[in-house]
Design a protein around this motif. Structure first.
Motif, PDB file in Angstrom:
ATOM      1  N   UNK A 335       0.830  -1.205   0.000  1.00 59.25           N
ATOM      2  CA  UNK A 335       0.000   0.000   0.000  1.00 59.25           C
ATOM      3  C   UNK A 335       0.866   1.257   0.000  1.00 59.25           C
ATOM      4  N   UNK A 336       1.981   1.196   0.707  1.00 63.86           N
ATOM      5  CA  UNK A 336       2.896   2.347   0.717  1.00 63.86           C
ATOM      6  C   UNK A 336       3.462   2.590  -0.682  1.00 63.86           C
ATOM      7  N   UNK A 337       3.766   1.516  -1.403  1.00 63.86           N
ATOM      8  CA  UNK A 337       4.260   1.658  -2.771  1.00 63.86           C
ATOM      9  C   UNK A 337       3.195   2.305  -3.656  1.00 63.86           C
ATOM     10  N   UNK A 338       1.960   1.845  -3.535  1.00 58.20           N
ATOM     11  CA  UNK A 338       0.877   2.401  -4.350  1.00 58.20           C
ATOM     12  C   UNK A 338       0.728   3.888  -4.068  1.00 58.20           C
ATOM     13  N   UNK A 339       0.768   4.267  -2.805  1.00 57.61           N
ATOM     14  CA  UNK A 339       0.645   5.689  -2.464  1.00 57.61           C
ATOM     15  C   UNK A 339       1.771   6.509  -3.099  1.00 57.61           C
ATOM     16  N   UNK A 340       2.999   5.984  -3.033  1.00 56.92           N
ATOM     17  CA  UNK A 340       4.130   6.720  -3.593  1.00 56.92           C
ATOM     18  C   UNK A 340       4.006   6.860  -5.106  1.00 56.92           C
ATOM     19  N   UNK A 341       3.633   5.771  -5.760  1.00 61.91           N
ATOM     20  CA  UNK A 341       3.508   5.803  -7.222  1.00 61.91           C
ATOM     21  C   UNK A 341       2.456   6.838  -7.646  1.00 61.91           C
TER      22      UNK A 341
END
Length: 348
Positions: A335-341
């Motif tokens: 989820x953190x990756x999705x937010x960053x992307x």
């Protein structure tokens, strides 16, 4: 890399590897591998059928089942979103001379009974028409988001098949996910099908293999087709040993379902992502990227560069599949990756 492309990326557990190392072996083409025979008997018992057959893959398991049920020149009624129709290379037509009659899946994975009935010609004596010989269902239904088929619906399909004198084959690649989600024994989910295939190498985490179960006569036919297709294996007990361990531990699939729901709820809180957490029933989450400038491919490539593997599964939707190799901490990291992307934008 956080691997959410598929539950086929699972690795055998230490218990499976130990079992493989001490497995009793024989030549399975001769029917003399004791570990394979144990797995086949256990699989049949769990699914409430008479016999089972170990297959190298789910694709071959479905193909051998269709070819055993369906004479050349007949047709099988399949869902437009089914793995059999979309992802198995037209094998029944190429190898078995069987026609696919595609029936549009509803979002809940079902094939409308009226549409199934429409697959039968008004005059079955008219030689112009290929006659249906089999209905194929899928539970859980992959491209519809890992959804579950109700018992009532499966019973209605069974009644239709009996009325028309044809068989029902269940692609139960993830039937143990369905059993866990419904809190019912796997045999309950197989009761309305003449034959079932299920995968050992998806959420069950064995390295290779699928099972076909059905009547003893039917399974004898499947063995003959398996040999013809090149699927006869020799000391296959090495693989069967891992399958036996997997079947003893299938209730752990509930963890994957919990993680899928955790993921869906987290995605729902991210602007630029569209997902319905209420639609998540097992270990599959379907979502769309709606943030400006993104296609699914741009998003998937950007996520991969940041350590999250995810893939498209039809109609521009992204699919995330949870499994033994992903825990709750991995879900939070994903989820953190999705937010960053999304925050960095499509040009990043």
């Amino acid at each position: 890399m956080i691997e959410l492309r598929s539950d086929t990326f699972t690795l055998p557990t230490p218990a499976m590897l130990r079992a493989m190392g001490r497995a009793r072996l024989g030549d399975d083409v001769y029917g003399e591998d004791p570990t394979v025979r144990e797995l086949e008997e256990k699989s049949a018992r769990l699914l409430g059928k008479e016999a089972g057959c170990l297959m190298p893959s789910g694709t071959m398991a479905n193909l051998a089942s269709i070819m055993t049920h369906a004479p050349r020149g007949s047709k099988v009624l399949v869902g437009t979103e089914s793995d059999i129709y979309v992802y198995e290379a037209g094998g029944a037509s190429v190898c078995g001379g069987v026609v696919y009659e595609p029936v549009v899946n509803r979002p809940d994975g079902t094939l409308p009974l009226a549409d199934l009935r429409a697959g039968f010609p008004d005059d079955p004596e008219d030689p112009q028409f290929a006659l249906p010989s089999l209905i194929c269902l899928e539970n859980t239904q992959n491209r519809c988001g890992g959804v579950l088929l109700s018992f009532e619906y499966q019973r209605e399909v069974r009644e239709l098949a009996d009325e028309r004198g044809i068989g029902v084959h269940l692609d139960g690649a993830r039937i143990f996910n369905a059993a866990v989600a419904l809190g019912r024994p796997p045999a309950d989910l197989a009761q309305y099908a003449d034959s079932v295939q299920f995968c050992l190498s998806k959420g069950l985490s064995a390295p290779i293999g699928s099972m076909v179960v059905g009547s003893a006569d039917f399974v004898r036919g499947v063995r003959r087709v398996r040999k013809m297709l090149g699927g006869g294996m020799r000391q296959a007990g090495l693989l069967a040993a891992a399958g036996l361990v997997a079947l003893d531990d299938y209730e752990r699939l509930a963890e994957d379902h919990d993680n899928a729901l955790r993921l869906a709820k987290g995605l729902a809180d991210i602007d630029g992502i569209t997902v319905d957490p209420d639609a998540v029933q097992t270990n599959i989450v379907m979502f769309r990227v709606t943030a400006p400038g993104f296609t699914w491919q741009i998003f998937a490539d950007a996520a991969a560069r940041q350590g999250l593997a995810i893939a498209e599964l039809g109609h521009g939707r992204l699919r995330a599949v949870t499994h033994r190799g992903v825990d709750s901490a991995d879900i939070d990291a994903a989820l953190a990756v999705v937010r960053r992307v999304i925050a960095q934008g499509a040009e990043a």
